[in-house]
Design a protein around this motif. Structure first.
Motif, short mmCIF file in Angstrom:
data_model
loop_
_atom_site.label_atom_id
_atom_site.label_comp_id
_atom_site.label_asym_id
_atom_site.label_seq_id
_atom_site.Cartn_x
_atom_site.Cartn_y
_atom_site.Cartn_z
N MET B 50 48.51 36.76 50.36
CA MET B 50 49.69 36.26 51.07
C MET B 50 50.53 35.38 50.14
O MET B 50 51.76 35.49 50.11
CB MET B 50 49.24 35.46 52.30
N ILE B 51 49.90 34.51 49.40
CA ILE B 51 50.63 33.64 48.48
C ILE B 51 51.41 34.50 47.48
O ILE B 51 52.59 34.24 47.21
CB ILE B 51 49.67 32.72 47.71
N ALA B 52 50.74 35.52 46.97
CA ALA B 52 51.40 36.37 45.99
C ALA B 52 52.62 37.05 46.60
O ALA B 52 53.68 37.16 45.97
CB ALA B 52 50.42 37.42 45.46
N MET B 53 52.47 37.50 47.84
CA MET B 53 53.59 38.18 48.48
C MET B 53 54.76 37.23 48.72
O MET B 53 55.91 37.56 48.45
CB MET B 53 53.14 38.81 49.81
N TYR B 54 54.45 36.03 49.19
CA TYR B 54 55.51 35.04 49.39
C TYR B 54 56.18 34.67 48.07
O TYR B 54 57.39 34.48 47.98
CB TYR B 54 54.94 33.77 50.05
N LEU B 55 55.36 34.55 47.05
CA LEU B 55 55.89 34.17 45.75
C LEU B 55 56.88 35.23 45.25
O LEU B 55 57.97 34.91 44.76
CB LEU B 55 54.72 34.02 44.77
N THR B 56 56.48 36.50 45.40
CA THR B 56 57.36 37.58 44.97
C THR B 56 58.66 37.55 45.77
O THR B 56 59.76 37.73 45.22
CB THR B 56 56.68 38.94 45.17
N TRP B 57 58.53 37.30 47.05
CA TRP B 57 59.71 37.24 47.91
C TRP B 57 60.62 36.10 47.49
O TRP B 57 61.85 36.25 47.44
CB TRP B 57 59.24 37.06 49.36
N LEU B 58 60.03 34.94 47.17
CA LEU B 58 60.81 33.79 46.76
C LEU B 58 61.56 34.07 45.45
O LEU B 58 62.73 33.73 45.30
CB LEU B 58 59.90 32.57 46.55
N LEU B 59 60.84 34.70 44.51
CA LEU B 59 61.49 35.01 43.23
C LEU B 59 62.68 35.94 43.44
O LEU B 59 63.69 35.85 42.75
CB LEU B 59 60.46 35.62 42.27
N ASN B 60 62.51 36.82 44.43
CA ASN B 60 63.61 37.72 44.74
C ASN B 60 64.76 36.97 45.39
O ASN B 60 65.94 37.19 45.09
CB ASN B 60 63.11 38.85 45.64
N LEU B 61 64.40 36.03 46.27
CA LEU B 61 65.40 35.27 47.02
C LEU B 61 66.18 34.33 46.12
O LEU B 61 67.40 34.22 46.19
CB LEU B 61 64.68 34.46 48.11
N TRP B 62 65.48 33.64 45.24
CA TRP B 62 66.13 32.63 44.41
C TRP B 62 66.74 33.19 43.13
O TRP B 62 67.79 32.75 42.69
CB TRP B 62 65.11 31.53 44.01
N LEU B 63 65.99 34.12 42.49
CA LEU B 63 66.42 34.59 41.18
C LEU B 63 66.85 36.06 41.20
O LEU B 63 67.19 36.60 40.17
CB LEU B 63 65.28 34.41 40.15
N GLY B 204 44.42 37.10 39.89
CA GLY B 204 45.54 37.73 39.20
C GLY B 204 45.73 39.16 39.67
O GLY B 204 46.85 39.62 39.91
N LEU B 205 44.62 39.88 39.84
CA LEU B 205 44.71 41.26 40.33
C LEU B 205 45.33 41.29 41.72
O LEU B 205 46.17 42.14 42.02
CB LEU B 205 43.31 41.88 40.38
N VAL B 206 44.90 40.34 42.54
CA VAL B 206 45.47 40.26 43.88
C VAL B 206 46.96 39.95 43.79
O VAL B 206 47.76 40.43 44.59
CB VAL B 206 44.72 39.19 44.69
N GLY B 207 47.34 39.16 42.79
CA GLY B 207 48.76 38.85 42.58
C GLY B 207 49.57 40.11 42.34
O GLY B 207 50.65 40.29 42.92
N VAL B 208 49.05 40.97 41.50
CA VAL B 208 49.75 42.23 41.24
C VAL B 208 49.86 43.03 42.53
O VAL B 208 50.93 43.57 42.86
CB VAL B 208 49.01 43.04 40.17
N ALA B 209 48.76 43.08 43.27
CA ALA B 209 48.77 43.83 44.53
C ALA B 209 49.86 43.30 45.46
O ALA B 209 50.55 44.06 46.13
CB ALA B 209 47.39 43.75 45.20
N GLY B 210 49.99 41.97 45.52
CA GLY B 210 51.00 41.38 46.38
C GLY B 210 52.40 41.80 46.00
O GLY B 210 53.21 42.17 46.84
N ALA B 211 52.67 41.75 44.70
CA ALA B 211 54.00 42.15 44.24
C ALA B 211 54.25 43.63 44.54
O ALA B 211 55.36 44.02 44.88
CB ALA B 211 54.13 41.88 42.74
N LEU B 212 53.23 44.45 44.42
CA LEU B 212 53.38 45.88 44.70
C LEU B 212 53.60 46.14 46.18
O LEU B 212 54.25 47.11 46.56
CB LEU B 212 52.12 46.63 44.24
#
Lengths: 334, 301, 242
Positions: B50-63, B204-212
């Protein structure tokens, strides 16, 4: 020596007396509602603790029994007009059958596997309840009709609910106390520590696990009926709720797994604050509340693995030295 | 004609299931490795996703970063998060009984879910990209492009990870630690540091999964509960601690879910694999590939 | 008819034969010892007698009753066989007294009675001053005595002691030896696995020597320690003169 009550038992009795007399003084509906919820959650946590704390089998799927109890009595009431006083017996019977058929094979698994299985069981039941609309009305939920009367377990005022839930809580606490000071309690605690060592001392581990499971499940199922009759509304997400199951674990671990009053303390600490915040209305504040509980749980595990009550008890004993131990209980379970 | 259509539906369901299953595998590999090396069942694993998914969303929202680019930031950040969790929470309780360790991760799970609720409220968030709804047509089947990409990245990453474990010194040290902690310690392997590494890598692997996942799924505070639970099902099915098991298990669960959704009922698609999960636990708790290693430490005998 | 009759006891774990055709008796008030190198199958024999495993072949007869196929340790305990474990397993969260009460509850369901039995047994094993202490905080010697106390509280007719001297220094060993004799005097037969030969020689009336799952020799301590096969397989020359 075994007959004498410990200090915490006296405190509990005093507390019970105060609570029994409270509605004579306190009239606020909000306060009574809060206390009713505390009693409900405390009873649920104490029932869970018979299996989780005493027997050491950590179920995170107790909502399964809660939901079966709630739906059984409510459906019998709504569809067939059967009084919940009878309906809860049917619910409890169904819970017992379910526990025997499903939870018991799972409990033969040790430790975390049982925990995982219990989660899966609750999740399956929730989805089935959502899907089986012809029986349960699905996500729409069931509404208990407002038919006041003792025979329907429905009252206008809060006071009868208050006394009902309080008496149940006192009953569950007394039952837990009685179990701990009996052979069953000793056997459960031994099994929790080391099943194989217990077995060679004559403990039938399967029988006692089953006993703890049935008692815990049946009490939880009964409380499901009470909940339905108090809230007038049940739906799959609130009764077959994984969050509820986890909250029961939270309450007991924080308060103290290896104690009688631990779950009650946990409920008394957590529930009122939560209800207050829910009343204020902000989702985010509620999130803050549970965030803190999550952090507290972590801290408790790291610093006070036995929970608040046993840790405090140990500090108290150390302060008082052996005088307390020899004078009162001489090492026997309280 | 009808038979063709029936086969077409079946093929479509299987393919969709495999695609999603690949991501399940990626999520599960992290979980099973943490179990195999650190011997802890991390109930908060879904929340890490969940953190990874939110993080990806935030990066999209802000940057304005595309998720497939953001992953280059998200993965290392999640690695650090994993390290922090290991050092801050797991390390102090390594000596505790298995049940208490679980409670700590349950506490972490509660804390993280509600942190998300506090910060982002309960709203469903997703990232709409140019390719979010893109579909490829291959042999009469429609395949969602982002899901296909997710699948290939997941499988490639999993494969790369296996190679890492097999060929590199560090990888072998991790495997040694998973096999026999005492022997590994006696041979001079820095156990604590490897625990930290294992947790970091798994996260880290879960992080990739979140972004995907974020281009094709929504994220919300309790999304971790569902994926986390699915990850547990995969891990148990494949065998606790077995990485090939996590890979195969993920694909199996993905297909089971997809077929259940099509042929039984959409509301029951998870229920079917949860039932499968219960059956596996009762009949063969060590899973497909599990050898029962390390189960004593986690509380099984 | 002896208290315990073991005949042709055999057990396989998969392809591995752990115990093969083991036979011996234990009489009513006897102390019988089992010795042998590590891996000889000694603890497996205990596990088979106490019902933790069911043997692949052979019989175990206790007080005239065939208990071979029971396979449930709690039932074997109820019938009168107690056992201790090589690596002690105290119930750490419970006090010493509570630990022993768990054993005492095998014979009664009343709290007061169980407590009385437990106190008596604790006194017998010189642990009464530690009654209120959590079992996890005892020294290794005390834990060994607790392990014996727990098993004794189940009022067995036969007590299986698995390396009760292991980890004790010579002073502690010298304290335990008379305790075991007293246990026997109170009417409990003893079957003990031991590596500490001094204790074994002092206590055992007969010794069974196991090697690679088979009975290598059987007889009085003097006979067994002079047996050349036993010396080669296990004892070594020095021990004979100890």
């Amino acid at each position: 020596m075994s007959r004498r009550l410990s200090p915490s038992a006296w405190a509990a009795l005093a507390g019970a007396a105060v609570l029994l007399l409270l509605p004579l003084v306190v009239r606020s509906k909000f306060a009574l509602h809060n206390l009713i919820l505390v009693f409900l959650y405390a009873s649920l946590a104490a029932s869970w603790n018979i299996l989780g704390g005493l027997a050491g089998q950590h179920s995170m799927g107790h909502a399964a029994y809660f939901g079966i109890g709630a739906y059984t009595s409510t459906l019998l009431f709504i569809r067939l007009g059967i009084s919940p006083w009878i309906g809860f017996l049917a619910g409890v019977a169904l819970v017992a059958v379910f526990a025997l058929a499903v939870s018991y094979p799972a409990i033969r698994l040790r430790g975390p596997f049982f925990t995982l299985a219990s989660i899966a069981i609750v999740e399956v039941l929730r989805r089935v309840a959502i899907h089986w609309r012809s029986l349960t009305e699905g996500s729409v939920g069931l509404t208990v009709p407002f038919k006041p009367g003792w025979q329907w377990m429905i009252w206008r005022g809060k006071e009868p609910y208050y006394y009902l839930t309080l008496l149940i809580l006192i009953g569950v606490v007394a039952l837990t106390y009685g179990i701990r000071r009996s052979r069953v309690g000793y056997y459960l605690r031994a099994m929790r520590a080391d099943e194989d060592a217990a077995a060679v001392l004559g403990v039938s581990t399967t029988r006692y696990k089953l006993m703890a499971l049935l008692i815990s499940a049946v009490l939880t199922g009964m409380l499901g009926t009470i909940y339905a009759q108090y809230m007038y509304f049940i739906e799959p997400d609130s009764v077959f709720s994984l969050d509820l199951s986890i909250e029961l674990v939270l309450l007991s671990v924080i308060g103290g797994l290896d104690s009688v009053m631990g779950p009650v303390l946990g409920a008394a600490l957590v529930v009122p604050l939560n209800e207050f915040l829910r009343g204020v209305g902000s989702q985010q504040l509620q999130g803050l509340n549970f965030f803190i509980y999550g952090v507290v749980l972590i801290i408790v595990v790291i610093l006070m693995p036995n929970g608040i009550i046993p840790t405090v008890r140990r500090w108290w004993e150390r302060l008082n030295g052996s005088r307390l131990a020899t004078a009162h209980t001489k090492g026997v379970a309280r | 004609m009808r038979r063709d259509k029936a086969i077409g539906t079946l093929m479509q369901a299987i393919v969709s299931g495999l695609l999603l299953g690949g991501v399940y595998s990626l999520i599960a590999i992290g979980l099973t490795m943490v179990f195999g090396v650190v011997r802890i069942i991390n109930f908060a694993h879904g929340e890490l996703l969940m953190i990874a998914m939110y993080l990806t969303w935030l990066l999209n929202l802000w940057l304005g970063l595309d998720p497939y680019v953001a992953v280059l930031i998200v993965a290392p950040v999640m690695f650090v998060v994993g390290v922090a969790v290991q050092r801050g929470i797991v390390q102090p309780i390594l000596g505790s009984p298995a049940s208490m360790k679980i409670f700590a991760t349950v506490g972490l799970s509660i804390a993280l879910q509600n942190l998300a609720l506090m910060l982002f409220k309960g709203d469903f968030r997703t990232v709409q990209t140019s390719y979010s709804t893109a579909v490829m047509r291959i042999g009469g089947l429609s395949i969602s492009t982002p899901r296909l990409v997710a699948f290939f990245v997941a499988v490639a990453l999993a494969g790369g990870f296996f190679l890492f474990l097999k060929r590199t010194l560090v990888g072998k040290a991790l495997r040694a630690l998973a096999e026999d902690r005492d022997a590994a310690a006696l041979m001079g392997i820095p156990v604590r540091r490897l625990y930290v590494l294992a947790f970091g890598l798994g996260t880290g692997l879960v992080g990739v999964a979140g972004a995907l996942l974020i281009p094709v799924f929504y994220t919300f505070p309790t999304v971790g509960q569902l994926f986390g639970l699915t990850a547990f099902v995969v891990v148990v099915l494949g065998g606790l601690g077995s990485m090939p098991g996590a890979m195969v298990g993920g694909l199996i669960i993905g297909v089971v879910e997809s077929l259940s959704g099509v042929y039984i009922a959409p509301a029951l698609k998870e229920a079917v694999y949860f039932l499968l999960f219960i059956v596996v636990l009762l009949v063969r708790p060590q899973g497909l590939f599990g050898l029962g290693r390390g189960t004593e430490e986690v509380g099984l005998k | 008819m002896s208290l315990l009759e073991v005949r042709g006891l055999t057990h396989r774990f998969g392809g591995l034969v752990a115990v093969s055709d083991v036979s011996f008796d234990v009489g009513e008030d006897e102390i019988v010892g089992i010795i042998g190198p590590n891996g000889a199958g000694k603890t497996t024999v205990f596990n088979l007698i106490s019902g933790i495993f069911r043997p692949s072949a052979g019989t175990v007869i206790f007080r005239g009753q065939d208990i071979t196929k029971i396979g449930r340790p709690e039932r074997v305990c109820r019938l009168g066989i107690g056992r201790t474990f090589q690596v002690v397993r105290p119930f750490g969260d419970m006090t010493v007294l509570e630990n022993v009460m768990v054993g005492a509850f095998a014979r009664t369901s009343h709290l007061a009675e169980a407590e009385a039995i437990a106190r008596e047994v604790l006194g017998f094993l010189y642990l009464d001053h530690k009654a209120t202490v959590p079992a996890g905080s005892l020294t290794i010697a005390e834990r060994k005595r607790l392990e014996v106390a727990r098993a004794l509280a189940t009022r067995p007719k036969l007590l299986l002691l698995d390396e009760v001297m292991a980890g004790l220094n010579p002073t502690e060993v010298a304290e335990v030896v008379p305790l075991i004799r007293q246990i026997r005097s109170s009417g409990v037969a003893i079957l003990m696995i031991e590596h500490v030969m001094a204790a074994m020689m002092a206590l055992a009336e007969r010794i069974v020597v196991l090697n690679q799952g088979e009975v290598l020799a059987m007889g009085t301590p003097e006979e067994v320690t002079r047996d050349q096969r036993v010396i080669e397989a296990y004892l070594g020359e020095e021990v004979v003169h100890a």
